[in-house]
Design a protein around this motif. Structure first.
Motif, short mmCIF file in Angstrom:
data_model
loop_
_atom_site.label_atom_id
_atom_site.label_comp_id
_atom_site.label_asym_id
_atom_site.label_seq_id
_atom_site.Cartn_x
_atom_site.Cartn_y
_atom_site.Cartn_z
N THR A 162 0.83 -1.20 0.00
CA THR A 162 0.00 0.00 0.00
C THR A 162 0.87 1.26 0.00
OG1 THR A 162 -1.75 -1.18 1.21
CG2 THR A 162 -1.81 1.23 1.23
N ALA A 163 1.93 1.23 0.84
CA ALA A 163 2.84 2.37 0.87
C ALA A 163 3.50 2.57 -0.49
CB ALA A 163 3.89 2.17 1.95
N GLY A 164 3.93 1.46 -1.09
CA GLY A 164 4.57 1.55 -2.40
C GLY A 164 3.62 2.05 -3.46
N LEU A 165 2.38 1.53 -3.46
CA LEU A 165 1.40 1.97 -4.45
C LEU A 165 1.05 3.44 -4.25
CD1 LEU A 165 -0.46 1.23 -6.79
CD2 LEU A 165 -2.17 0.53 -5.10
N THR A 166 0.90 3.85 -2.99
CA THR A 166 0.59 5.26 -2.69
C THR A 166 1.70 6.17 -3.21
OG1 THR A 166 -0.65 4.61 -0.71
CG2 THR A 166 0.06 6.90 -0.86
N HIS A 167 2.95 5.71 -2.99
CA HIS A 167 4.09 6.49 -3.47
C HIS A 167 4.07 6.59 -4.99
CE1 HIS A 167 8.22 7.97 -3.77
NE2 HIS A 167 8.43 7.04 -4.69
N GLU A 168 3.80 5.46 -5.65
CA GLU A 168 3.78 5.44 -7.12
C GLU A 168 2.63 6.30 -7.66
OE1 GLU A 168 5.90 4.08 -9.25
OE2 GLU A 168 7.18 3.43 -7.61
N LEU A 169 1.48 6.27 -6.98
CA LEU A 169 0.34 7.06 -7.43
C LEU A 169 0.52 8.55 -7.18
CD1 LEU A 169 -2.64 4.81 -6.26
CD2 LEU A 169 -2.10 5.39 -8.63
N ASN A 170 1.24 8.88 -6.11
CA ASN A 170 1.37 10.28 -5.72
C ASN A 170 2.09 11.10 -6.79
OD1 ASN A 170 1.27 12.46 -3.58
ND2 ASN A 170 3.48 12.30 -3.86
N ALA A 173 -0.15 11.78 -9.84
CA ALA A 173 -1.30 12.58 -9.40
C ALA A 173 -0.87 14.03 -9.13
CB ALA A 173 -1.91 11.97 -8.14
N ALA A 174 0.29 14.19 -8.47
CA ALA A 174 0.79 15.55 -8.20
C ALA A 174 1.15 16.27 -9.51
CB ALA A 174 2.01 15.48 -7.29
N ALA A 175 1.74 15.51 -10.46
CA ALA A 175 2.09 16.12 -11.75
C ALA A 175 0.85 16.57 -12.49
CB ALA A 175 2.88 15.11 -12.59
N ALA A 176 -0.19 15.75 -12.47
CA ALA A 176 -1.44 16.12 -13.14
C ALA A 176 -2.07 17.34 -12.48
CB ALA A 176 -2.42 14.94 -13.12
N ALA A 177 -2.01 17.40 -11.15
CA ALA A 177 -2.58 18.54 -10.45
C ALA A 177 -1.83 19.83 -10.79
CB ALA A 177 -2.55 18.29 -8.94
N ARG A 178 -0.48 19.73 -10.81
CA ARG A 178 0.31 20.92 -11.16
C ARG A 178 0.04 21.36 -12.59
NH1 ARG A 178 4.38 17.95 -8.47
NH2 ARG A 178 5.20 17.27 -10.49
N ALA A 179 -0.04 20.40 -13.50
CA ALA A 179 -0.29 20.74 -14.91
C ALA A 179 -1.67 21.36 -15.08
CB ALA A 179 -0.16 19.49 -15.77
N ALA A 180 -2.66 20.85 -14.35
CA ALA A 180 -4.00 21.41 -14.46
C ALA A 180 -4.05 22.85 -13.96
CB ALA A 180 -4.99 20.53 -13.68
N ALA A 181 -3.33 23.12 -12.84
CA ALA A 181 -3.30 24.48 -12.30
C ALA A 181 -2.60 25.42 -13.29
CB ALA A 181 -2.58 24.50 -10.96
N ALA A 182 -1.48 24.95 -13.88
CA ALA A 182 -0.77 25.78 -14.85
C ALA A 182 -1.60 26.00 -16.10
CB ALA A 182 0.57 25.13 -15.21
N LEU A 183 -2.35 24.97 -16.48
CA LEU A 183 -3.17 25.06 -17.67
C LEU A 183 -4.25 26.13 -17.51
CD1 LEU A 183 -3.58 23.78 -20.46
CD2 LEU A 183 -5.15 22.15 -19.39
N GLY A 305 -2.74 8.52 -17.47
CA GLY A 305 -2.51 7.19 -18.03
C GLY A 305 -1.68 6.34 -17.09
N ARG A 306 -0.69 6.96 -16.46
CA ARG A 306 0.14 6.25 -15.49
C ARG A 306 -0.71 5.81 -14.29
NH1 ARG A 306 3.91 2.82 -14.03
NH2 ARG A 306 5.05 3.43 -12.16
N ILE A 307 -1.59 6.68 -13.83
CA ILE A 307 -2.46 6.32 -12.71
C ILE A 307 -3.36 5.14 -13.11
CG2 ILE A 307 -4.40 7.11 -11.29
CD1 ILE A 307 -3.13 9.91 -11.38
N SER A 308 -3.92 5.21 -14.30
CA SER A 308 -4.77 4.13 -14.78
C SER A 308 -4.00 2.81 -14.86
CB SER A 308 -5.34 4.48 -16.15
OG SER A 308 -6.16 3.44 -16.65
#
Length: 477
Positions: A162-170, A173-183, A305-308
């Motif tokens: 779970t810790a590993g998956l959370t790390h991989e998802l974070n 997810a953070a990149a998508a959030a930053r890109a959406a804010a910049a967009l 796509g990475r999250i999916s």
């Protein structure tokens, strides 16, 4: 088997099992025990059949074999008088369903003393009530302890995953959030620059030229080559100088955006040729917002796509939407396990996949096999301590599938390789392992799937081999 005469109490006392019995106890054994003769090659008991008798070897040589991966593996061969087999937990009586744990076969002509399990259990409980309680307590206690520690082992493994998956998802997810804010900011800037262009009463032909360049520049973004830091810096300097010569304010801002999209001075010359000098900076900034917006959209698409992919890997690993027993692609399970353990794989570890593309699906409990891959890969990564090569290999081995997990760690000492599958045995320091991971894996592979789990080890080459039948067992576990 043919029945012969019964033993006398005196003959029974010559066997180490019965030497301390009282006269009455010996008399009971003599009256209830039969002596049977088995010719060489005869089966005394068969693995998996109901355990109805307790056997004591009187004469001859016997062999004990287990069925592993569809093949017999001999575990014991002895001619020691008095050794016993069969219903060895007879003292439970009918409170525990017992089956013969192995097939016992006469190597030479043999004679056995046979005792019926149920009657022997009843009288044994009368003779040794305290011993029976101790034996039952030890058996039940060990079984319960193994189950509790096994549950703890699975919970710990789940926590790590779970810790590993959370790390991989974070990260995505953070990149998508930053890109959406910049967009959002880029769209606001695009609207603003478009308004400035319209206020200057831009000619329709010029606007069509700009939108044509816009589409062309956007189409080139997916094929933009990766640049080294030095190459990127040189191109940004060259483009910045071009912008500065044309009086564009803060040219470094636009230079970074255009270079990232694969554009150079020759591309911006076309923009300058399409508009009047007074329109150049608003046009360039409008185009930069458009290009950067497209880049951000690509980043969002890549991140989601990475999250999916991670979610799909988690579903594959957990088998949450699949039947428990099914034809299973071993390669998919190994790949899903690697994804789940991604945070555990250090930068210094190289992962090599050597998969047999023609290996057919294996009838298996896929979720349980993923637990095996987790234990073996996790141990391999621990052994390498952040530096080495992890190799995952699948191949066909006759009528079975072979999976190898190989690491280049220091290896397991030769005197310990025979013990690694024992419950509670661990080569790790105290507090770093329960010693049940390999025991659980062995039971899943051997008991649950009728396969085999073995290990060979030398410094730089430790390989755990999992052998699984390619066909359904005749009597599923």
């Amino acid at each position: 088997m043919t029945r012969a005469q019964q033993l006398t109490p005196e003959e029974l006392r010559g066997l180490f099992l019965f030497e301390d019995l009282t006269e009455d106890q010996l008399a009971w054994v003599a009256d209830n025990g039969d002596v049977v003769e088995c010719p060489a090659g005869a089966e005394v008991s068969v693995e998996g059949e109901p355990a109805e008798c307790f056997f004591v070897l009187l004469e001859g040589s016997l062999s004990m074999v287990r069925l592993v991966g569809g093949s017999e593996v001999e575990t014991v061969r002895t001619d020691h008088r008095g050794v016993y087999s069969g219903a060895v937990q007879f003292y439970f009586g009918d409170r525990l369903e017992q089956r013969y744990p192995a097939t016992v076969r006469a190597v030479t002509d043999c004679r056995f003393l046979t005792l019926p399990a149920q009657p022997f259990a009843a009288v044994f409980r009368q003779w040794y009530p305290m011993a029976v309680h101790l034996l039952e307590g030890m058996f039940v206690g060990q079984r319960n302890s193994a189950e509790l520690v096994g549950q703890r082992e699975r919970l710990l493994a789940l926590g790590k995953l779970t810790a590993g998956l959370t790390h991989e998802l974070n990260n995505p997810a953070a990149a998508a959030a930053r890109a959406a804010a910049a967009l959002r900011e880029r769209f606001a800037g695009m609207r603003h620059k478009l308004a400035l262009l319209s206020e200057k009463k831009l000619d329709g032909e010029v606007l069509r030229a700009l939108t044509g360049l816009q589409e062309e520049f956007i189409a080139r973004i997916p094929g933009t080559p990766d640049l080294s830091a030095l190459e990127r810096s040189d191109r940004e300097d060259a483009l910045g100088d071009w912008l500065d010569r044309r009086g564009v304010a803060q040219p470094w801002e636009l230079a970074g955006v255009f270079v990232a999209a694969g554009l150079g001075p020759e591309d911006l010359e076309r923009v300058a040729a399409a508009v009047a000098p007074s329109f150049l900076e608003p046009a360039l900034r409008w185009l930069s917002y458009t290009v950067e917006s497209e880049t951000l959209l690509a980043e969002i698409a890549d991140s989601t796509g990475r999250i999916s992919s991670l979610v799909d890997a988690a579903k594959q690993y957990s088998q949450m939407d699949r039947m428990p027993h099914q034809p299973t692609d071993l390669r998919a399970g190994l790949d899903a396990t690697l994804v789940m353990l991604g945070a555990k794989i250090a930068p210094g570890v190289t992962v090599v996949k050597d998969y047999d593309a023609d290996l057919p699906p294996v009838p298996a409990y896929a979720g349980e096999l993923n637990q095996v891959w987790t234990n073996l890969i996790h141990n391999a990564l621990d052994a390498m301590a952040g530096e080495g090569t992890l190799t995952l290999r699948t191949a066909r081995d006759g009528d079975c599938a072979l999976v190898e997990i190989v690491d280049t760690g220091p290896g397991i000492p030769a005197e310990l390789t025979s013990r690694v599958f024992e419950p509670f045995f661990s080569t790790k320091p105290v507090g770093q392992g329960t010693g049940l991971g390999l025991d659980v894996s062995w039971r899943i592979v051997v008991k649950r799937h009728g396969g085999d789990l073995r290990v060979t080890s030398r410094p730089g080459d430790t390989r755990f081999q999992v052998v699984l039948p390619l066909t359904e067992p005749t009597s599923p576990a």
